[in-house]
Motif scaffolding. Sequence first.
Motif, PDB file in Angstrom:
ATOM      1  N   THR A 178       0.822  -1.206   0.000  1.00 35.55           N
ATOM      2  CA  THR A 178       0.000   0.000   0.000  1.00 35.55           C
ATOM      3  C   THR A 178       0.856   1.257   0.000  1.00 35.55           C
ATOM      4  O   THR A 178       0.603   2.207  -0.760  1.00 35.55           O
ATOM      5  CB  THR A 178      -0.929   0.016   1.223  1.00 35.55           C
ATOM      6  N   THR A 180       3.896   1.542  -1.017  1.00 34.43           N
ATOM      7  CA  THR A 180       4.645   1.648  -2.269  1.00 34.43           C
ATOM      8  C   THR A 180       3.798   2.271  -3.367  1.00 34.43           C
ATOM      9  O   THR A 180       4.270   3.109  -4.142  1.00 34.43           O
ATOM     10  CB  THR A 180       5.141   0.262  -2.712  1.00 34.43           C
ATOM     11  N   SER A 181       2.536   1.859  -3.430  1.00 30.01           N
ATOM     12  CA  SER A 181       1.657   2.363  -4.479  1.00 30.01           C
ATOM     13  C   SER A 181       1.043   3.720  -4.128  1.00 30.01           C
ATOM     14  O   SER A 181       0.620   4.463  -5.007  1.00 30.01           O
ATOM     15  CB  SER A 181       0.533   1.357  -4.755  1.00 30.01           C
ATOM     16  N   ARG A 182       0.996   4.039  -2.835  1.00 32.71           N
ATOM     17  CA  ARG A 182       0.399   5.308  -2.404  1.00 32.71           C
ATOM     18  C   ARG A 182       1.305   5.988  -1.382  1.00 32.71           C
ATOM     19  O   ARG A 182       1.017   6.014  -0.180  1.00 32.71           O
ATOM     20  CB  ARG A 182      -0.992   5.067  -1.814  1.00 32.71           C
ATOM     21  N   ARG A 184       1.757   8.894  -0.565  1.00 32.67           N
ATOM     22  CA  ARG A 184       1.203  10.062   0.136  1.00 32.67           C
ATOM     23  C   ARG A 184       0.661   9.706   1.516  1.00 32.67           C
ATOM     24  O   ARG A 184       0.521  10.589   2.368  1.00 32.67           O
ATOM     25  CB  ARG A 184       0.088  10.689  -0.702  1.00 32.67           C
ATOM     26  N   ILE A 185       0.336   8.426   1.733  1.00 32.46           N
ATOM     27  CA  ILE A 185      -0.232   8.058   3.031  1.00 32.46           C
ATOM     28  C   ILE A 185       0.830   7.531   3.994  1.00 32.46           C
ATOM     29  O   ILE A 185       0.480   7.026   5.065  1.00 32.46           O
ATOM     30  CB  ILE A 185      -1.361   7.018   2.876  1.00 32.46           C
ATOM     31  N   THR A 219      -6.287  10.465   6.183  1.00 31.08           N
ATOM     32  CA  THR A 219      -6.347  10.330   4.724  1.00 31.08           C
ATOM     33  C   THR A 219      -7.358  11.301   4.140  1.00 31.08           C
ATOM     34  O   THR A 219      -7.235  11.710   2.982  1.00 31.08           O
ATOM     35  CB  THR A 219      -6.716   8.900   4.317  1.00 31.08           C
ATOM     36  N   TYR A 222      -5.666  14.524   3.200  1.00 28.90           N
ATOM     37  CA  TYR A 222      -4.925  14.505   1.955  1.00 28.90           C
ATOM     38  C   TYR A 222      -5.847  14.547   0.744  1.00 28.90           C
ATOM     39  O   TYR A 222      -5.483  15.027  -0.319  1.00 28.90           O
ATOM     40  CB  TYR A 222      -4.037  13.258   1.889  1.00 28.90           C
ATOM     41  N   ARG A 223      -7.065  14.040   0.914  1.00 32.94           N
ATOM     42  CA  ARG A 223      -8.004  14.029  -0.207  1.00 32.94           C
ATOM     43  C   ARG A 223      -8.710  15.365  -0.385  1.00 32.94           C
ATOM     44  O   ARG A 223      -9.023  15.759  -1.494  1.00 32.94           O
ATOM     45  CB  ARG A 223      -9.059  12.925  -0.007  1.00 32.94           C
TER      46      ARG A 223
END
Length: 232
Positions: A178, A180-182, A184-185, A219, A222-223
Amino acid sequence: MTSLETTDGGWRAGLTVGAGLAAGSFLLAVSFGAFAVTHGWPAALTIAMSLLVFSGSAQFALVTALAGGGVVPALLSASLMNLRFVPMAASTARYLHGSRWQRALEGQAVVDGSWVAAQRVDGTLDRRKMIAATLVQWPAWVSGTAIGALAVPSTSLIHATGIDLVFPGLFLVLLIDTLTSRPRIVPVAVAAAVVAGVTCRFLPTGIALLLASTTVLLTLVYRTSPRQEPAR
């Protein structure tokens, strides 16, 4: 039947994928069965929970939090764990068949590994593959729980075979994937680790787990935070 259903999807592909997932689920279930019994759960109740709930993360969270913080933190922790199934089920609903009862029954096949494996490249979902993969995993989870709950392997045996590392290892892999793919979190994961580490020193385990899980609310920041406009 199309070639896609026979090679990349369909019942046969689901059974093949499910067999691999079931092997990991079985070992994890043995660990859970022993874990629950050693924390005061009767073997019959432990097996019944796996029979009806079939959610490793929520079950571990429930047993852990119940032992350390009471009923309310336990239920909240388990509920937060399973909130991920809401968007997963919503995205799957249009692919289910039959009456409301049949669709509700097929919806029980929405579990992590099966749902991911059933995703097609074009963004659609292979219903047959998902159902078949889950049909293999469910009996593996229940039988593994029964073995762990009834046999209750000794602590030395669990450590020697590495069964105690299956559950944290699984979540570590999911966490790394998770992050690695995102990326930002990453701050959210760091915040959760800090909260868990600090609160475990002063509060019961269940309450500490609940407080750490609430960091997922970051989260939303960030959104919803407005993007900076480029300088003119």
